[in-house]
Design a protein around this motif. Structure first.
Motif, PDB file in Angstrom:
ATOM      1  N   GLY A  31       0.786  -1.224   0.000  1.00  0.00           N
ATOM      2  CA  GLY A  31       0.000   0.000   0.000  1.00  0.00           C
ATOM      3  C   GLY A  31       0.819   1.276   0.000  1.00  0.00           C
ATOM      4  O   GLY A  31       0.295   2.347  -0.256  1.00  0.00           O
ATOM      5  N   PHE A  32       2.127   1.183   0.287  1.00  0.00           N
ATOM      6  CA  PHE A  32       2.962   2.386   0.339  1.00  0.00           C
ATOM      7  C   PHE A  32       2.968   3.137  -0.985  1.00  0.00           C
ATOM      8  O   PHE A  32       2.911   4.357  -1.020  1.00  0.00           O
ATOM      9  N   TRP A  33       3.010   2.403  -2.077  1.00  0.00           N
ATOM     10  CA  TRP A  33       3.111   3.017  -3.400  1.00  0.00           C
ATOM     11  C   TRP A  33       1.853   3.812  -3.756  1.00  0.00           C
ATOM     12  O   TRP A  33       1.887   4.670  -4.632  1.00  0.00           O
ATOM     13  N   SER A  34       0.755   3.566  -3.061  1.00  0.00           N
ATOM     14  CA  SER A  34      -0.483   4.297  -3.361  1.00  0.00           C
ATOM     15  C   SER A  34      -0.311   5.799  -3.140  1.00  0.00           C
ATOM     16  O   SER A  34      -0.928   6.609  -3.837  1.00  0.00           O
ATOM     17  N   ILE A  35       0.545   6.182  -2.214  1.00  0.00           N
ATOM     18  CA  ILE A  35       0.814   7.607  -1.968  1.00  0.00           C
ATOM     19  C   ILE A  35       1.441   8.228  -3.215  1.00  0.00           C
ATOM     20  O   ILE A  35       1.024   9.303  -3.673  1.00  0.00           O
ATOM     21  N   ILE A  36       2.415   7.545  -3.773  1.00  0.00           N
ATOM     22  CA  ILE A  36       3.081   8.036  -4.980  1.00  0.00           C
ATOM     23  C   ILE A  36       2.103   8.061  -6.145  1.00  0.00           C
ATOM     24  O   ILE A  36       2.101   8.991  -6.960  1.00  0.00           O
ATOM     25  N   TRP A  37       1.263   7.046  -6.242  1.00  0.00           N
ATOM     26  CA  TRP A  37       0.264   6.943  -7.296  1.00  0.00           C
ATOM     27  C   TRP A  37      -0.675   8.155  -7.238  1.00  0.00           C
ATOM     28  O   TRP A  37      -0.963   8.781  -8.261  1.00  0.00           O
TER      29      TRP A  37
END
Length: 66
Positions: A31-37
Protein backbone atom coordinates in the motif's frame (compact mmCIF):
# COMPACT_ATOMS: atom_id res chain seq x y z
CA UNK A 1 -1.50 29.87 -33.83
CA UNK A 2 -2.93 26.55 -34.98
CA UNK A 3 0.56 25.02 -34.87
CA UNK A 4 0.83 25.99 -31.21
CA UNK A 5 -2.52 24.36 -30.46
CA UNK A 6 -1.46 21.17 -32.23
CA UNK A 7 1.81 21.10 -30.25
CA UNK A 8 -0.08 21.56 -26.98
CA UNK A 9 -2.57 18.81 -27.91
CA UNK A 10 0.34 16.47 -28.65
CA UNK A 11 2.01 17.35 -25.35
CA UNK A 12 -1.28 16.73 -23.53
CA UNK A 13 -1.70 13.33 -25.17
CA UNK A 14 1.72 12.23 -23.86
CA UNK A 15 0.74 12.84 -20.23
CA UNK A 16 -0.59 9.71 -18.59
CA UNK A 17 -0.48 7.80 -15.35
CA UNK A 18 0.50 4.17 -15.69
CA UNK A 19 -2.30 2.78 -13.56
CA UNK A 20 -1.49 -0.92 -13.97
CA UNK A 21 2.15 -0.41 -13.00
CA UNK A 22 1.18 1.68 -9.97
CA UNK A 23 -1.46 -0.88 -8.95
CA UNK A 24 1.06 -3.73 -9.08
CA UNK A 25 3.62 -1.71 -7.10
CA UNK A 26 0.92 -0.82 -4.55
CA UNK A 27 0.14 -4.51 -4.06
CA UNK A 28 3.83 -5.44 -3.79
CA UNK A 29 4.70 -2.68 -1.31
CA UNK A 30 1.76 -3.19 1.02
CA UNK A 31 0.00 0.00 0.00
CA UNK A 32 2.96 2.39 0.34
CA UNK A 33 3.11 3.02 -3.40
CA UNK A 34 -0.48 4.30 -3.36
CA UNK A 35 0.81 7.61 -1.97
CA UNK A 36 3.08 8.04 -4.98
CA UNK A 37 0.26 6.94 -7.30
CA UNK A 38 -2.05 9.63 -5.90
CA UNK A 39 0.65 12.31 -6.19
CA UNK A 40 1.42 11.33 -9.79
CA UNK A 41 -2.26 11.35 -10.73
CA UNK A 42 -2.88 14.81 -9.26
CA UNK A 43 0.30 16.18 -10.83
CA UNK A 44 -0.67 14.85 -14.24
CA UNK A 45 -4.21 16.21 -13.93
CA UNK A 46 -2.77 19.61 -13.05
CA UNK A 47 -0.48 19.57 -16.09
CA UNK A 48 -3.35 18.57 -18.39
CA UNK A 49 -5.55 21.33 -16.98
CA UNK A 50 -2.81 23.93 -17.54
CA UNK A 51 -2.37 22.80 -21.14
CA UNK A 52 -6.15 22.83 -21.73
CA UNK A 53 -6.29 26.40 -20.39
CA UNK A 54 -3.51 27.46 -22.76
CA UNK A 55 -5.33 25.85 -25.68
CA UNK A 56 -8.54 27.62 -24.74
CA UNK A 57 -6.71 30.96 -24.52
CA UNK A 58 -5.21 30.41 -27.97
CA UNK A 59 -8.60 29.49 -29.45
CA UNK A 60 -10.21 32.58 -27.96
CA UNK A 61 -7.33 34.70 -29.22
CA UNK A 62 -7.75 33.19 -32.72
CA UNK A 63 -11.47 33.96 -32.72
CA UNK A 64 -10.81 37.51 -31.53
CA UNK A 65 -8.35 38.08 -34.39
CA UNK A 66 -10.78 36.72 -37.01
Amino acid sequence: MNNEIVKLELEKSKINTKHILHFILTLLTGGFWSIIWIIATFRNQSRVKRIENKILELKIENEYRS
